[in-house]
Design a protein around this motif. Structure first.
Motif, PDB file in Angstrom:
ATOM      1  N   ALA A   9       0.569  -0.933   0.134  1.00 42.26           N
ATOM      2  CA  ALA A   9       0.075   0.162  -0.177  1.00 42.26           C
ATOM      3  C   ALA A   9       0.567   1.622   0.140  1.00 42.26           C
ATOM      4  O   ALA A   9       0.362   2.264   0.449  1.00 42.26           O
ATOM      5  CB  ALA A   9      -0.759   0.220   1.644  1.00 42.26           C
ATOM      6  N   GLY A  10       2.343   1.038   0.015  1.00 37.42           N
ATOM      7  CA  GLY A  10       2.759   2.818   0.067  1.00 37.42           C
ATOM      8  C   GLY A  10       2.584   3.172  -0.978  1.00 37.42           C
ATOM      9  O   GLY A  10       2.524   2.507  -2.570  1.00 37.42           O
ATOM     10  N   GLN A  11       3.439   4.587  -1.571  1.00 40.27           N
ATOM     11  CA  GLN A  11       3.635   5.104  -2.693  1.00 40.27           C
ATOM     12  C   GLN A  11       4.504   4.476  -3.246  1.00 40.27           C
ATOM     13  O   GLN A  11       3.671   4.243  -4.565  1.00 40.27           O
ATOM     14  CB  GLN A  11       4.964   6.414  -2.194  1.00 40.27           C
ATOM     15  CG  GLN A  11       4.910   7.133  -3.535  1.00 40.27           C
ATOM     16  CD  GLN A  11       5.626   8.099  -3.340  1.00 40.27           C
ATOM     17  OE1 GLN A  11       5.486   9.259  -3.421  1.00 40.27           O
ATOM     18  NE2 GLN A  11       6.621   7.862  -1.994  1.00 40.27           N
ATOM     19  N   PRO A  36      -3.089   2.688   7.200  1.00 47.63           N
ATOM     20  CA  PRO A  36      -4.300   4.404   6.666  1.00 47.63           C
ATOM     21  C   PRO A  36      -3.960   4.231   5.463  1.00 47.63           C
ATOM     22  O   PRO A  36      -4.863   5.087   4.807  1.00 47.63           O
ATOM     23  CB  PRO A  36      -3.016   5.001   7.739  1.00 47.63           C
ATOM     24  CG  PRO A  36      -1.385   4.369   7.434  1.00 47.63           C
ATOM     25  CD  PRO A  36      -1.347   3.388   7.774  1.00 47.63           C
ATOM     26  N   ALA A  37      -3.434   3.697   4.509  1.00 46.91           N
ATOM     27  CA  ALA A  37      -2.956   3.947   3.276  1.00 46.91           C
ATOM     28  C   ALA A  37      -3.870   3.151   2.735  1.00 46.91           C
ATOM     29  O   ALA A  37      -3.376   2.661   1.176  1.00 46.91           O
ATOM     30  CB  ALA A  37      -1.591   3.781   2.709  1.00 46.91           C
ATOM     31  N   LEU A  38      -4.280   1.533   3.653  1.00 44.26           N
ATOM     32  CA  LEU A  38      -5.121   0.349   2.917  1.00 44.26           C
ATOM     33  C   LEU A  38      -6.331   0.794   0.993  1.00 44.26           C
ATOM     34  O   LEU A  38      -5.829  -0.544   0.622  1.00 44.26           O
ATOM     35  CB  LEU A  38      -5.888  -0.314   3.623  1.00 44.26           C
ATOM     36  CG  LEU A  38      -6.212  -1.770   3.528  1.00 44.26           C
ATOM     37  CD1 LEU A  38      -4.983  -2.416   3.140  1.00 44.26           C
ATOM     38  CD2 LEU A  38      -6.922  -2.036   3.943  1.00 44.26           C
ATOM     39  N   GLU A  39      -6.397   1.643   1.240  1.00 43.28           N
ATOM     40  CA  GLU A  39      -7.730   2.082   0.100  1.00 43.28           C
ATOM     41  C   GLU A  39      -6.785   2.045  -0.778  1.00 43.28           C
ATOM     42  O   GLU A  39      -7.113   2.312  -2.001  1.00 43.28           O
ATOM     43  CB  GLU A  39      -8.135   4.019   0.306  1.00 43.28           C
ATOM     44  CG  GLU A  39      -6.969   5.207   0.759  1.00 43.28           C
ATOM     45  CD  GLU A  39      -7.742   6.449   0.786  1.00 43.28           C
ATOM     46  OE1 GLU A  39      -6.486   7.376   0.371  1.00 43.28           O
ATOM     47  OE2 GLU A  39      -8.968   6.174   1.042  1.00 43.28           O
ATOM     48  N   ARG A  40      -5.469   2.405  -0.743  1.00 36.94           N
ATOM     49  CA  ARG A  40      -4.350   2.264  -2.406  1.00 36.94           C
ATOM     50  C   ARG A  40      -4.467   1.276  -2.882  1.00 36.94           C
ATOM     51  O   ARG A  40      -4.515   1.188  -4.374  1.00 36.94           O
ATOM     52  CB  ARG A  40      -3.388   3.122  -2.674  1.00 36.94           C
ATOM     53  CG  ARG A  40      -2.712   4.221  -1.983  1.00 36.94           C
ATOM     54  CD  ARG A  40      -1.327   4.712  -0.956  1.00 36.94           C
ATOM     55  NE  ARG A  40      -1.256   5.936  -0.883  1.00 36.94           N
ATOM     56  CZ  ARG A  40       0.188   6.617  -0.601  1.00 36.94           C
ATOM     57  NH1 ARG A  40       1.582   5.125  -0.463  1.00 36.94           N
ATOM     58  NH2 ARG A  40       0.068   7.010   0.022  1.00 36.94           N
ATOM     59  N   VAL A  41      -4.847  -0.434  -2.499  1.00 38.31           N
ATOM     60  CA  VAL A  41      -5.331  -0.986  -2.981  1.00 38.31           C
ATOM     61  C   VAL A  41      -6.261  -1.787  -3.361  1.00 38.31           C
ATOM     62  O   VAL A  41      -6.474  -2.991  -3.984  1.00 38.31           O
ATOM     63  CB  VAL A  41      -4.324  -2.037  -2.374  1.00 38.31           C
ATOM     64  CG1 VAL A  41      -2.737  -1.506  -2.816  1.00 38.31           C
ATOM     65  CG2 VAL A  41      -3.523  -2.421  -1.099  1.00 38.31           C
ATOM     66  N   GLU A  42      -7.474  -1.922  -2.482  1.00 35.43           N
ATOM     67  CA  GLU A  42      -8.819  -1.915  -2.216  1.00 35.43           C
ATOM     68  C   GLU A  42      -9.099  -2.196  -4.042  1.00 35.43           C
ATOM     69  O   GLU A  42      -8.796  -1.509  -4.973  1.00 35.43           O
ATOM     70  CB  GLU A  42      -9.778  -0.905  -1.593  1.00 35.43           C
ATOM     71  CG  GLU A  42      -8.853  -0.599   0.081  1.00 35.43           C
ATOM     72  CD  GLU A  42     -10.204  -0.564   1.203  1.00 35.43           C
ATOM     73  OE1 GLU A  42     -10.794   0.470   0.097  1.00 35.43           O
ATOM     74  OE2 GLU A  42     -10.134  -0.071   2.194  1.00 35.43           O
ATOM     75  N   GLY A  43      -9.869  -3.809  -3.523  1.00 34.03           N
ATOM     76  CA  GLY A  43     -11.041  -3.613  -4.979  1.00 34.03           C
ATOM     77  C   GLY A  43      -9.457  -4.220  -5.449  1.00 34.03           C
ATOM     78  O   GLY A  43     -10.073  -5.012  -6.907  1.00 34.03           O
ATOM     79  N   LEU A  44      -8.573  -4.506  -5.549  1.00 31.19           N
ATOM     80  CA  LEU A  44      -7.354  -5.065  -6.705  1.00 31.19           C
ATOM     81  C   LEU A  44      -7.398  -6.453  -6.658  1.00 31.19           C
ATOM     82  O   LEU A  44      -7.544  -7.219  -5.420  1.00 31.19           O
ATOM     83  CB  LEU A  44      -5.849  -4.298  -6.262  1.00 31.19           C
ATOM     84  CG  LEU A  44      -5.425  -3.238  -6.743  1.00 31.19           C
ATOM     85  CD1 LEU A  44      -4.258  -2.806  -6.740  1.00 31.19           C
ATOM     86  CD2 LEU A  44      -5.928  -2.619  -8.118  1.00 31.19           C
ATOM     87  N   ASP A  45      -7.267  -7.451  -7.825  1.00 33.21           N
ATOM     88  CA  ASP A  45      -6.865  -8.780  -7.201  1.00 33.21           C
ATOM     89  C   ASP A  45      -5.810  -9.834  -6.935  1.00 33.21           C
ATOM     90  O   ASP A  45      -5.150  -9.433  -8.110  1.00 33.21           O
ATOM     91  CB  ASP A  45      -7.124  -9.408  -8.809  1.00 33.21           C
ATOM     92  CG  ASP A  45      -7.634 -11.113  -9.176  1.00 33.21           C
ATOM     93  OD1 ASP A  45      -7.572 -11.840  -7.643  1.00 33.21           O
ATOM     94  OD2 ASP A  45      -7.370 -11.633  -9.857  1.00 33.21           O
TER      95      ASP A  45
END
Length: 341
Positions: A9-11, A36-45
């Motif tokens: 989930a990092g940059q 705190p950055a989990l939304e960056r990878v939500e929904g990915l397979d």
């Protein structure tokens, strides 16, 4: 290939997993508990596993069953002990699984040299992979220790490794902060008490105060040259390009047991950067001549010739992308929907 990405989930990690998926890799990613950055990878397979990489048992479970590991996870700032422990546990786990792993890719930093001359003058420019390593911060030291640990484990276990050293990593609108009075003064202030710096102007002289006194405010674009008219220059990395370099390091046979610098296609000059920033902000840039010259470069010849690295983040592209992000048009996780140049 089944690939583990630490710090998914990092940059860099969130961009890397997208590029791996585009190339049909199976991806497992580690994230922090309550990241705190989990939304960056939500929904990915991808398969996400949450835990602490300083925990050897968790790290071994994360590595188990993988064909390759790309270690991007780190905390920027005063987290020396955490980063060193993380690097150690990831390398240990990879060493234990060396017979099953095709390669372990460790994301280091150009700070191991370092390549900016702010505290200690570079041995030469441009800075390539053979430059002496003399880190000038705990963060950079933790990165160098990570390299040494990876190489030690490789010697002891036969693990195949690749080291990638990005230059300054930028995403979102961060490029807008790089060609301003605040940026120039920050660089000069760091060199003020370091006589071995390339930017040291002499005892008692505070160049940053001279620049600050002429400026409208810290956010004013700033075009800098030395007294001979040579421009300051700076070679960062678009986070998407670092992800692309890591994909090259994963897929190229010639990457094994080697190290690679990753940076922009070419350095960005301050007159260029300040000029573009002036067009975007509508502000007149401050023109400055100084008796010192900042040269922040990172030779990427080896990565281009050995593993096919082709960075896309030139100055114009990064400025246009940042402008689109600022306008809410898109998030720069991928190159798709790249702002028109």
């Amino acid at each position: 290939m089944k690939t583990l990405v630490t710090g998914a989930a990092g940059q860099v990690g969130c961009r890397l997993v997208r590029q791996l998926l585009e190339r049909n890799h199976e991806v497992r990613g580690t994230v922090l508990v309550e990241d705190p950055a989990l939304e960056r990878v939500e929904g990915l397979d991808i398969e996400l596993v949450a835990g602490d990489l300083t925990d050897g048992a968790f790290t071994r479970r994360a590595v188990r069953g993988m064909d390759a590991v790309i270690h991007t996870a780190n905390l920027v700032g005063p987290y020396f002990e955490n980063n060193v422990r993380t690097n150690l546990e990831v390398a240990r786990a990879c060493g234990e699984a060396a017979d099953a792993l095709d390669r372990y890719i460790y994301v280091s930093s150009s700070g191991v040299f370092p390549n900016n001359g702010e505290v200690l003058a570079c041995a030469y420019h441009p800075v390539d992979e053979q430059h002496p390593k003399r880190p000038d911060s705990e963060y950079s030291l933790s990165k160098l220790i990570g390299e040494e640990v990876a190489e030690m484990v490789a010697r002891c276990t036969g693990l195949r490794t690749v080291i990638v050293r990005p230059s300054h990593v930028l995403s979102g609108t961060a490029i807008f902060k790089q060609f301003t009075v605040a940026c120039v003064c920050s660089v000069l202030r760091k060199a003020e008490n370091n006589p071995k710096s390339e930017l040291y102007a002499g005892e008692g002289r505070k160049l940053w105060e001279e620049v600050e006194a002429r400026a409208e405010d810290p956010d004013q674009p700033c075009s800098v040259r030395d007294l001979d008219g040579r421009p300051w220059y700076y070679q960062p990395n678009d986070a998407r390009d670092i992800a692309g370099c890591l994909v090259c390091a994963l897929e190229a046979p010639g990457a094994l047991d080697a190290s690679f610098n990753a940076g922009a296609p070419a350095p960005f000059t301050f007159p260029e950067g300040a000029g573009m920033l002036a067009e975007i902000t509508g502000r007149e840039p401050l023109e400055v001549r100084l008796p010192v010259r900042w040269r922040y470069d990172h030779d990427i010849t080896r990565a281009k010739s050995w593993i096919g690295y082709r960075p896309r983040g030139d100055l114009e592209t990064m400025m246009a992308s940042a402008r689109a992000v600022a306008g809410g048009e898109y998030v720069d996780y991928t190159w798709e929907g790249e702002a028109p140049r």
